[in-house]
Design an enzyme around this catalytic site. Structure first.
Site, short mmCIF file in Angstrom:
data_model
loop_
_atom_site.label_atom_id
_atom_site.label_comp_id
_atom_site.label_asym_id
_atom_site.label_seq_id
_atom_site.Cartn_x
_atom_site.Cartn_y
_atom_site.Cartn_z
N HIS A 188 0.82 -1.22 0.00
CA HIS A 188 0.00 0.00 0.00
C HIS A 188 0.85 1.25 0.00
O HIS A 188 0.42 2.29 -0.47
CB HIS A 188 -0.99 -0.03 1.16
N GLU A 430 1.48 9.06 -49.52
CA GLU A 430 2.90 9.36 -49.28
C GLU A 430 3.71 9.36 -50.56
O GLU A 430 4.94 9.39 -50.51
CB GLU A 430 3.49 8.43 -48.20
C1 PEP Z 1 5.47 8.55 -43.44
O1 PEP Z 1 6.09 8.21 -44.44
O2 PEP Z 1 5.22 9.74 -43.17
C2 PEP Z 1 5.00 7.54 -42.46
C3 PEP Z 1 4.18 7.84 -41.49
O3 PEP Z 1 5.48 6.27 -42.60
P1 PEP Z 1 6.98 5.84 -42.21
O4 PEP Z 1 7.63 6.98 -41.50
O5 PEP Z 1 6.84 4.63 -41.37
O6 PEP Z 1 7.57 5.56 -43.55
MG MG Z 2 6.12 6.15 -45.05
#
Ligand code: PEP
Ligand code: MG
Length: 540
Positions: A188, A430
């Site tokens: 505790h 991306e």
């Molecule tokens: C990115 O590319 O912004 C992303 C989130 O993926 P990672 O950084 O894992 O490539």
């Molecule tokens: Mg990425």
């Protein structure tokens, strides 16, 4: 400097003088008595007084640490009424014709030993309680008051171990931390330290000697280390660590449970990025609204061979269940480029960032992809799970993914294995290609998540791994921001939501701009959730 490793029971850093907790000494002697009835009555009177003290302590603890923690003093009262405990004391007094002090001390030792030898960690923790409550009765019988040393300045309390009643009676405003030689994480005292938000380390052993009384010390409650007489470098490092921790705790105090809303009422989801189940604690602690990116490739990177469907299922299920209905976006494996795994046997490439990676591997080696998808669709039954796919450059890739998903679902159905039919699907934006066709992609999926790390690399033609180019790698570049805006407009035109899970999402200089673009979600490292919430709440 003396460095002693113990076990942390509460994080945080405290810096100050060590003060050894001193108890009022009492010597328990075995004395022969002639009137056992009178001795038993003397014990009963002391027990009554102890119960009254415990009632008062309960009231104090109720105010200081809340009902759940104050309960221990009710339990102590019950211990004093425990028939086995009382019978043992009475039997020793009457059969051995000895004084009540000796009978109580002997019973306390016997019971504490019995608890300590039990397998159950909770019961082991009760050994300290029975000693604590017996000490109270002994103090009354011996006519000494409980030993709390006067504290003139805030200090780190050091002790062999601290009983719950000793802990709660300390002047909280003067306690910087606890450092004890013994004790268990379930005691505790440990629970009270956590509730009182006080850094604490236990199990430091006998190296924690009382000769250090009055010396300067630092508790690093994150690593469980106690530094006595810290050198300048350690002190400076610990001061910095403490400042950061306090800043974070302050943010937590102010912002935990608050909405991510601007002054004018615009709301945005703030989620967290994780790579592992061990990050879950930080996600919950920092009050993230969900998980915006679970980089599942870490499961592959940590393994020496392909993780099995069951292994993956267990991890995804655990994450989904722990988040208790909050959104969990799991990205399918993004192996390749800088994330190489030997057992994938990938060829060496001239341009790995432009090479065989992520969805390109999954679509050409469907047996690997299908294992992951089976685990994901099965785990989706246990929470609010979404799936997203990395490095997408075309609509045809999304269509192929959907075909594979249909096969996986048909197989699971045929095998009678439970899975979720309608899991939300998204793609990472991306690559510039994905941005340029984002209107078409938006028709195919439920959401977008912008990977700004790669989007910056591919837009600016700058290898994100090449340190020499760091000064050129500018994620604030107008081309990158225009790409994000274009993807956002196209997502919204098709009624879909869009977030950012790349590092740029946490860039507080851009928060206002992202809000203007109407982004629906930002997913950042757990520790950045609250600073981002603060920034959002400052924006118009
Ligand atoms: C990115 O590319 O912004 C992303 C989130 O993926 P990672 O950084 O894992 O490539
Ligand atoms: Mg990425």
């Amino acid at each position: 400097m003396i460095t002693i490793q113990g076990k942390s029971v509460f994080g945080g850093v405290s810096i100050g003088k060590l003060m050894f907790y001193k108890r009022n000494e009492k010597v328990i002697k075995r004395e022969h008595i002639s009137d056992a009835d009178a001795e038993w009555k003397r014990f009963e009177a002391a027990k009554g007084q102890a119960v009254d003290q415990l009632k008062e302590l309960y009231e104090k603890a109720l105010e200081d640490v809340g009902e759940a923690n104050a309960m221990i003093f009710e339990i102590h009262q019950m211990m004093l009424e425990d028939l086995d405990y009382l019978e043992s004391i009475e039997n020793i007094i009457r059969s051995q014709e000895v004084n009540a002090e000796y009978a109580v001390a002997t019973t306390a030792d016997n019971f504490a030993q019995m608890f300590a030898s039990m397998d159950d960690a909770y019961m082991q923790g009760r050994a300290a309680d029975v000693k604590d409550v017996s000490e109270r009765v002994l103090d009354i019988l011996c006519g000494v008051s409980a030993g709390v040393k006067e504290m003139t300045e805030p200090c780190i309390i050091a002790a062999d171990d601290l009983a719950p009643s000793e802990t709660v009676q300390l002047d909280k405003s003067k306690v910087l931390g606890f450092a004890t030689m013994y004790g268990s994480a379930n005691s505790h005292t440990a629970i009270l330290a956590r509730t009182m938000n006080i850094p604490a380390v236990i199990g430091l052993g006998e190296t924690l000697s009382s000769q250090y009384d009055g010396k300067m010390a630092v508790i690093d409650g994150f690593t469980g280390i106690l530094y006595v007489d810290p050198d300048e470098e350690t002190l400076a490092r610990m001061q910095e660590k403490r400042a950061k921790d306090l800043e974070q705790k302050e943010l937590l105090n102010q912002l935990k449970g608050k909405e991510n809303v601007t002054r004018s009422g615009q709301k945005i989801n703030v989620y967290a990025n994780i790579g592992n189940v061990s990050d879950l604690g930080a996600v919950l602690k920092n009050d993230a609204g969900g998980i915006g990116l679970f980089r599942s490739e870490f499961l592959y990177l940590e393994n020496s061979t392909f993780p099995t469907e069951e292994q993956q299922f267990a991890v995804y299920k655990q994450v989904a269940e722990s988040m208790a209905g909050k959104k969990v976006i799991i990205r399918t494996l993004d192996i390749g480029a800088d994330k190489q795994v030997d057992y994938f046997n990938l060829d060496k490439e001239e341009n790995p960032a432009l090479g065989y990676r992520a969805i390109r591997i999954c679509l050409t080696r469907p047996e690997i992809f299908k294992t992951q998808l089976r685990a994901l669709y099965r785990a989706a039954v246990y929470g609010n799970l979404s799936i997203m796919f990395p490095m997408i450059i075309s609509v045809s890739e999304v269509k192929k993914i959907k075909e594979i998903i249909a096969q996986v679902q048909a197989e699971l159905k045929a095998e009678g294995i439970p899975y979720k039919e309608d899991v939300e699907l998204g793609v990472m934006i991306e690559t510039p290609a994905a941005v340029m066709i984002s209107r078409e992609l938006a028709k195919e999926v439920d959401f977008f998540s912008v990977g700004t790390n790669d989007l910056t690399q591919y837009t600016l033609a700058i290898d994100r791994q090449n340190q020499k180019l760091d000064t050129f790698y500018d994620p604030h570049h107008p081309a990158v921001l225009a790409m994000i805006k274009m993807a956002a407009d196209n997502a919204h035109a098709e009624g879909k939501w869009i977030g950012i899970c790349g590092e740029l999402g946490a860039d507080l200089e851009l928060t206002e701009e992202f809000l203007k673009m109407g982004l629906d979600e930002l997913s950042v490292s757990p520790a950045l959730v609250l600073p981002l919430r603060k920034r959002i709440r400052e924006c118009e």
